[in-house]
Design a protein around this motif. Structure first.
Motif, mmCIF file in Angstrom:
data_model
loop_
_atom_site.group_PDB
_atom_site.id
_atom_site.type_symbol
_atom_site.label_atom_id
_atom_site.label_comp_id
_atom_site.label_asym_id
_atom_site.label_seq_id
_atom_site.Cartn_x
_atom_site.Cartn_y
_atom_site.Cartn_z
ATOM 1 N N HIS A 46 0.837 -1.197 0.000
ATOM 2 C CA HIS A 46 0.000 0.000 0.000
ATOM 3 C C HIS A 46 0.876 1.253 0.000
ATOM 4 C CE1 HIS A 46 -2.573 3.105 1.868
ATOM 5 N NE2 HIS A 46 -3.606 2.418 1.413
ATOM 6 N N GLN A 47 1.880 1.288 0.871
ATOM 7 C CA GLN A 47 2.763 2.448 0.977
ATOM 8 C C GLN A 47 3.591 2.659 -0.289
ATOM 9 O OE1 GLN A 47 2.939 4.874 3.360
ATOM 10 N NE2 GLN A 47 1.060 3.886 4.025
ATOM 11 N N ARG A 48 4.072 1.572 -0.913
ATOM 12 C CA ARG A 48 4.838 1.704 -2.155
ATOM 13 C C ARG A 48 3.972 2.303 -3.259
ATOM 14 N NH1 ARG A 48 7.429 -2.935 -0.277
ATOM 15 N NH2 ARG A 48 5.923 -4.336 -1.209
ATOM 16 N N ALA A 49 2.753 1.802 -3.396
ATOM 17 C CA ALA A 49 1.845 2.324 -4.428
ATOM 18 C C ALA A 49 1.540 3.798 -4.190
ATOM 19 C CB ALA A 49 0.552 1.513 -4.449
ATOM 20 N N LEU A 50 1.298 4.142 -2.945
ATOM 21 C CA LEU A 50 1.012 5.526 -2.589
ATOM 22 C C LEU A 50 2.217 6.426 -2.872
ATOM 23 C CD1 LEU A 50 -0.972 7.516 -1.356
ATOM 24 C CD2 LEU A 50 -0.171 6.827 0.898
ATOM 25 N N SER A 51 3.411 5.990 -2.506
ATOM 26 C CA SER A 51 4.624 6.777 -2.759
ATOM 27 C C SER A 51 4.862 6.978 -4.245
ATOM 28 C CB SER A 51 5.846 6.094 -2.130
ATOM 29 O OG SER A 51 5.722 6.075 -0.738
ATOM 30 N N VAL A 110 -6.972 -2.198 -1.226
ATOM 31 C CA VAL A 110 -6.413 -3.505 -0.868
ATOM 32 C C VAL A 110 -7.558 -4.363 -0.349
ATOM 33 C CG1 VAL A 110 -4.073 -2.650 -0.404
ATOM 34 C CG2 VAL A 110 -5.754 -2.680 1.432
ATOM 35 N N SER A 111 -7.305 -5.614 -0.092
ATOM 36 C CA SER A 111 -8.383 -6.535 0.290
ATOM 37 C C SER A 111 -9.143 -6.072 1.531
ATOM 38 C CB SER A 111 -7.842 -7.946 0.500
ATOM 39 O OG SER A 111 -6.873 -7.951 1.525
ATOM 40 N N THR A 112 -8.455 -5.468 2.493
ATOM 41 C CA THR A 112 -9.120 -5.070 3.734
ATOM 42 C C THR A 112 -9.932 -3.785 3.607
ATOM 43 O OG1 THR A 112 -7.124 -3.939 4.466
ATOM 44 C CG2 THR A 112 -7.429 -6.226 5.204
#
Length: 183
Positions: A46-51, A110-112
């Motif tokens: 999640h953080q990589r995609a956001l960055s 993401v899934s959650t």
């Protein structure tokens, strides 16, 4: 619960004033029509995609706008407070942890968070008049772009792995969708 502060939860509807009184324990508190939603820290994916998305957006952002990532709440009224993963807003230093005006809200799906991000949040952002809402689904590898037209969101694009979206709203920017590019 030793080591954790207790937050007195009273029956009835929550308001943004209740959020202001909440302890800062690393949780993301969101408020939808007086109902409290709670999620926790995001994953490395999640953080990589956001960055990756943040870097692409900041490079093209005009001076009158600002690209930020959470936790910054969007509070259009006292019964709604949501925390977009990435947001574009007028370049004004409000000095608060929340804003009332957005040009774009982006959620990394993401899934959650899938149901909230794909079903609930489009309705909330549309109702609040946010001009554009993007959903970056890191598990499926797509970017879905919704834009306000006549007060309703219309799907402008669904860009798959390896594709590029050429946005005009909220500003001109080319956004590449690639898991190999960082997520």
């Amino acid at each position: 619960m030793q080591g954790r502060s207790m937050w007195p939860i009273r029956p009835g509807e929550f308001t943004t004033a209740d959020l202001d009184a909440a302890p800062d324990e690393g949780a993301r508190y969101e408020l939808v029509d007086g109902v409290l939603l709670l999620t926790y820290m995001s994953s490395a994916t999640h953080q990589r995609a956001l960055s990756n998305l943040l870097m692409q957006m900041v490079a093209a952002c005009p001076d009158h706008l600002e690209v930020l990532h959470g936790p910054l709440e969007f509070r259009p009224n006292s019964r709604l407070a949501v925390v977009p993963d990435l947001l574009v807003l007028p370049a004004e230093d409000t000095g608060t942890r929340w804003v009332e005006d957005l040009a774009l809200a982006v959620e990394v799906v993401v899934s959650t968070t899938r149901t909230v991000d794909r079903v609930l949040k489009p309705v909330l952002y549309e109702r609040a008049g946010v001009p554009a809402y993007w959903m970056l689904d890191v598990e499926v590898g797509t970017l879905t772009v919704l834009e306000l037209e006549g007060g309703r969101y219309v799907e402008r694009a669904v860009v798959g792995e390896g594709g590029v979206f050429e946005a005009e709203v909220p500003f001109p920017v080319r956004v590449g969708v690639s898991r190999s590019g960082g997520w």
